[in-house]
Each structure stands twice: as structure tokens, then as C-alpha cells.
Write an enzyme that holds these catalytic residues in place. Structure first.
Site, mmCIF file in Angstrom:
data_model
loop_
_atom_site.group_PDB
_atom_site.id
_atom_site.type_symbol
_atom_site.label_atom_id
_atom_site.label_comp_id
_atom_site.label_asym_id
_atom_site.label_seq_id
_atom_site.Cartn_x
_atom_site.Cartn_y
_atom_site.Cartn_z
ATOM 1 N N ASP A 1 0.851 -1.190 0.000
ATOM 2 C CA ASP A 1 0.000 0.000 0.000
ATOM 3 C C ASP A 1 0.888 1.242 0.000
ATOM 4 O O ASP A 1 2.107 1.136 0.190
ATOM 5 C CB ASP A 1 -1.018 -0.008 1.138
ATOM 6 C CG ASP A 1 -0.423 0.171 2.514
ATOM 7 O OD1 ASP A 1 -1.165 0.568 3.414
ATOM 8 O OD2 ASP A 1 0.773 -0.094 2.714
ATOM 9 N N TYR B 1 2.968 4.736 0.731
ATOM 10 C CA TYR B 1 3.626 5.354 1.882
ATOM 11 C C TYR B 1 2.626 6.272 2.575
ATOM 12 O O TYR B 1 1.825 6.940 1.919
ATOM 13 C CB TYR B 1 4.833 6.171 1.430
ATOM 14 C CG TYR B 1 5.970 5.366 0.847
ATOM 15 C CD1 TYR B 1 6.714 4.504 1.651
ATOM 16 C CD2 TYR B 1 6.318 5.493 -0.493
ATOM 17 C CE1 TYR B 1 7.779 3.780 1.111
ATOM 18 C CE2 TYR B 1 7.380 4.773 -1.034
ATOM 19 C CZ TYR B 1 8.106 3.915 -0.218
ATOM 20 O OH TYR B 1 9.160 3.205 -0.744
ATOM 21 N N HIS C 1 11.432 -9.040 0.998
ATOM 22 C CA HIS C 1 11.138 -7.623 0.821
ATOM 23 C C HIS C 1 12.397 -6.783 1.039
ATOM 24 O O HIS C 1 13.264 -7.154 1.839
ATOM 25 C CB HIS C 1 10.052 -7.207 1.825
ATOM 26 C CG HIS C 1 9.382 -5.925 1.509
ATOM 27 N ND1 HIS C 1 9.912 -4.700 1.880
ATOM 28 C CD2 HIS C 1 8.225 -5.649 0.859
ATOM 29 C CE1 HIS C 1 9.107 -3.741 1.480
ATOM 30 N NE2 HIS C 1 8.080 -4.277 0.847
ATOM 31 N N PHE D 1 6.677 1.864 -4.250
ATOM 32 C CA PHE D 1 8.059 2.096 -3.812
ATOM 33 C C PHE D 1 8.606 3.477 -4.169
ATOM 34 O O PHE D 1 9.663 3.874 -3.686
ATOM 35 C CB PHE D 1 9.004 1.012 -4.338
ATOM 36 C CG PHE D 1 8.715 -0.349 -3.772
ATOM 37 C CD1 PHE D 1 9.101 -0.689 -2.481
ATOM 38 C CD2 PHE D 1 8.029 -1.299 -4.530
ATOM 39 C CE1 PHE D 1 8.813 -1.943 -1.951
ATOM 40 C CE2 PHE D 1 7.731 -2.556 -4.014
ATOM 41 C CZ PHE D 1 8.133 -2.875 -2.721
#
Length: 219
Positions: A62, A64, A184, A75
């Protein structure tokens, strides 16, 4: 809704009851709370990368949730804000993998112009409340997006970082496509297999094998 070929690809999805309820929820949230990204940037991933141009999908969870960070692309953050740790680790791996020096820029918009769809599973979030718009319908929508991309005849690379992104593998059944997966890039897991996973060179090697132009990963 979007202004390019995604409108036709996702036409049936936009007409479904869950999607209308989702839009009503999101509209109310924007009216009563501080929500990111800006309303006109919610669908930026689709506006920057058309369906026909998709060669790579980088899937995030989701947006930031800090002030001024989210810009509707997984990202990616605006150049004028601080760089999140996950993005810093992505840049470290980019340099280690293919020798591209860490940029002073934070925005990944140059990647979108190369055919990289920067897709979050959830497209909105309340300020300072991670995953606050989880289970409101966004996941149904973006799962459908992944399924539509899976239907493409041209090869696509799906870059799946972390357990959440990797859980979407079930939707990628077309043998024409290629999955690159690892832990991740967050500080909690980057040293458990993200660093050294070489996602950028693997992606370009696959595209070149298929006779497609490799991605220029320069920022």
C-alpha cells in the site's frame, strides 16, 4: 477513469458493485481525513504505464503514509522528500546488480516510461496509518489487474518482493511470463535474501531472451 487503454481492459471491473462501493468509501475518506496519495494520483501507475506497454510489474502493498511521500507508484516517492529505507535498499541492490550508481532522485517515474508498472495492491492510505484502507475492495481490483496482465500474449516479468507480493503468484499462470521473487527490501528482511537476488539483471536477461528491449533502470 484513467485515460488510456486500461479503461477498456478494466471496463467490466469499473462497473462492478464492489468497485462503486470502494469509490464511495474512498471519496468519504478524502472528505473527512488526510488521505494519500493526492486524489488525482490514485491511478498514476496506470496513467504512466499503458496496458499494451507493460513489460514488468513491481508489486507493492500500500502507499507510503508519510506527508508528501506517496505519488501513486509502488516504492516511489517524490524527489523532494526523504528516501524511505526500502527504496534505499532497492537502489543498493540496483548498484550491486548492474552497476547503476545510487541516484539523488527518489521518483521511479523513469521506470514507468520503460514499461514498468509500479502497482500497489491497495491504492490509498490514511496519513500515518499503514494498511488503513486494507480490505475495502482495492485488493479485488488489483488482483483483477494482475489477472488481466497474465492474459497478455507478450512476455511480462513479475517482480515480487516479500510474502505479500509473493502470495499473488497464483494469478500468474501464463507460461509466457516470468516471476522474480525474493524477500522484501525493507530493513527487516533485506539481508535475508533481497540483497544479492539480482532482480534487475534477471529481468533484462529474460526480456532479451524473448527478443524484447531490456529495461533501462537508470533513475
Amino acid at each position: 477513469m484513467i485515460g488510456n487503454d486500461w479503461d477498456e481492459v478494466l471496463k467490466e471491473e469499473f462497473e462492478k458493485e464492489y468497485f462503486n462501493k470502494l469509490l464511495q468509501f474512498v471519496e468519504k475518506e478524502y472528505q473527512t481525513k488526510e488521505i494519500y496519495p493526492k486524489k488525482n494520483e490514485i491511478f498514476n501507475a496506470f496513467r504512466y504505464t499503458t496496458y499494451k506497454d507493460v513489460k514488468v510489474v513491481i508489486l507493492g502493498q500500500d502507499p507510503y503514509h508519510g506527508i508528501g511521500q506517496a505519488q501513486g507508484l509502488s516504492f516511489s516517492v517524490r524527489n523532494e522528500v526523504g528516501r524511505p529505507p526500502s527504496l534505499q535498499n532497492i537502489f543498493k541492490e540496483l548498484e550491486s546488480d548492474i552497476g547503476i550508481k545510487i541516484s539523488s532522485n527518489n521518483s521511479l517515474i523513469p521506470w514507468t516510461k520503460e514499461g514498468v508498472l509500479l502497482l500497489n495492491a491497495v491504492l490509498t492510505v490514511e496519513k500515518d496509518k499503514a494498511a488503513s484502507h486494507k480490505d475495502q475492495g482495492w485488493e479485488i481490483f488489483t488482483d483483477s489487474v494482475i489477472k488481466r496482465i497474465n492474459e497478455k500474449n507478450t512476455p511480462v516479468v513479475f517482480i515480487l518482493w516479500g510474502s505479500y507480493a509473493r502470495s499473488k503468484k497464483n494469478f500468474i499462470t501464463n507460461p509466457s511470463h516470468y516471476i522474480v521473487e525474493s524477500p522484501h527490501p525493507s530493513p527487516f528482511s533485506a539481508y535475508n535474501g533481497f540483497f544479492g537476488s539480482k532482480p534487475f539483471s534477471k529481468t533484462n536477461h529474460f526480456l532479451e531472451e524473448k527478443g524484447l528491449k531490456p529495461i533501462s533502470w537508470q533513475i
